[in-house]
Enzyme design. Structure first.
Site, mmCIF file in Angstrom:
data_model
loop_
_atom_site.group_PDB
_atom_site.id
_atom_site.type_symbol
_atom_site.label_atom_id
_atom_site.label_comp_id
_atom_site.label_asym_id
_atom_site.label_seq_id
_atom_site.Cartn_x
_atom_site.Cartn_y
_atom_site.Cartn_z
ATOM 1 N N GLU A 1 0.835 -1.201 0.000
ATOM 2 C CA GLU A 1 0.000 0.000 0.000
ATOM 3 C C GLU A 1 0.870 1.252 0.000
ATOM 4 O O GLU A 1 2.065 1.208 0.287
ATOM 5 C CB GLU A 1 -0.911 0.048 1.240
ATOM 6 N N ASN B 1 -9.930 5.106 2.222
ATOM 7 C CA ASN B 1 -9.011 4.974 1.097
ATOM 8 C C ASN B 1 -9.116 6.187 0.173
ATOM 9 O O ASN B 1 -9.946 7.075 0.372
ATOM 10 C CB ASN B 1 -9.303 3.695 0.301
ATOM 11 N N ASP C 1 -9.789 1.604 -3.998
ATOM 12 C CA ASP C 1 -8.688 1.540 -3.035
ATOM 13 C C ASP C 1 -7.874 2.826 -3.176
ATOM 14 O O ASP C 1 -8.427 3.891 -3.369
ATOM 15 C CB ASP C 1 -7.855 0.280 -3.262
#
Length: 268
Positions: free
Chosen positions: A15, A141, A189
């Site tokens: 991430e 997100n 995301d």
């Protein structure tokens, strides 16, 4: 458009990739692997004491890292606590985060594994103070900012919505909330914004990254050879490479999209 694996990074949940133009290196986190990673032609892994949800570069050097229990500064030593917000409950962890153009850090929290809507969206000031702007968040997100810093984006992934807000760079306040996009079939995301003001969103579960115009229209869809792309950023010497993190050991990917990005905003 060719999407190539840059390195077999083995991320359990990669991430928050960010390009460090001072070092000429890409940084990202592996949340479930409890590590910070750097790639500059070779992969370097830095174990973290807790799950890191996101990172941001600092104007003064080093970075800040949103570990499970709070926001920490990180230089050459072990992480040092900057702030643990008063409302940060046990069992929650920090997730997606990004600095605005003025150097404030926006970051959200969630509860794993049930994602019951106990999370919050925080603004972390340069002095370490924290303010809550949203509650009832399941999976925060897609925090990103327009090139002029006057639009902020945010998603709560299970709701299949990316919101846009008018943003006041002077005091960091939000207004005029509206639905910017409703990604399907996947979940929105992590995101980044390019120099033309378009939002690139990694669509978890749909094996693709989608480029949206500033009006929220789908401009381009890039298929990714991994089911769960998690976030993206522009990097390279000319900021013309789009890097994509993924989960479940798929690795780090990249492509040349024909547009450039913006230098990452730094905290402080």
């Amino acid at each position: 458009m060719a999407v190539d694996r840059v390195v077999d990074s083995g991320d359990r949940l990669g991430e928050c990739p960010i390009w460090d133009e001072r070092m000429g290196a890409l940084w990202w986190v592996d949340i479930h692997g409890a590590s910070l990673k750097r790639y500059d032609g070779a992969l370097k892994v830095f174990p973290m004491p807790e799950a890191p949800g996101s990172i941001a570069l600092r104007k003064a050097g080093g970075m800040i890292v949103a570990l499970a229990s709070g926001i920490f500064t990180l230089g050459t030593e072990t992480p040092e606590l900057l702030v643990r917000p008063a409302g940060h409950a046990a069992g929650l962890r920090f997730n997606d985060g990004r600095c605005d153009r003025a150097g404030r850090f926006w970051v959200g929290t969630l509860r794993e594994p049930d994602f019951q809507g106990e999370g919050k969206l925080y603004r972390i000031e340069r002095d370490g103070s924290a303010k809550v702007f949203r509650t009832g968040v399941q999976v925060p997100n897609s925090i990103a900012f327009s090139p002029d810093g006057r639009t902020m984006y945010f998603a709560d992934s299970p709701r299949h919505k990316i919101w846009a807000f008018d943003y006041a760079p002077d005091d960091g306040t939000l207004s005029k909330e509206r639905v910017f996009a409703t990604p399907h079939p996947g979940f929105p995301d992590g995101s980044c914004v390019d120099a033309e003001g378009c939002l690139w969103n990694a669509e978890w579960g749909a094996a693709r990254v989608v480029r949206y115009t500033p009006a929220g229209k789908v401009d381009r869809v890039v298929e990714v050879p991994a089911k769960n792309p998690s976030c993206c950023c522009f990097g390279g010497a000319r900021l013309d490479t789009l890097y994509i993190t993924t989960a479940e050991g798929a690795g780090l990917f990249a492509l040349q999209p024909g547009v450039t990005g913006l230098a990452e905003s730094r905290f402080g």
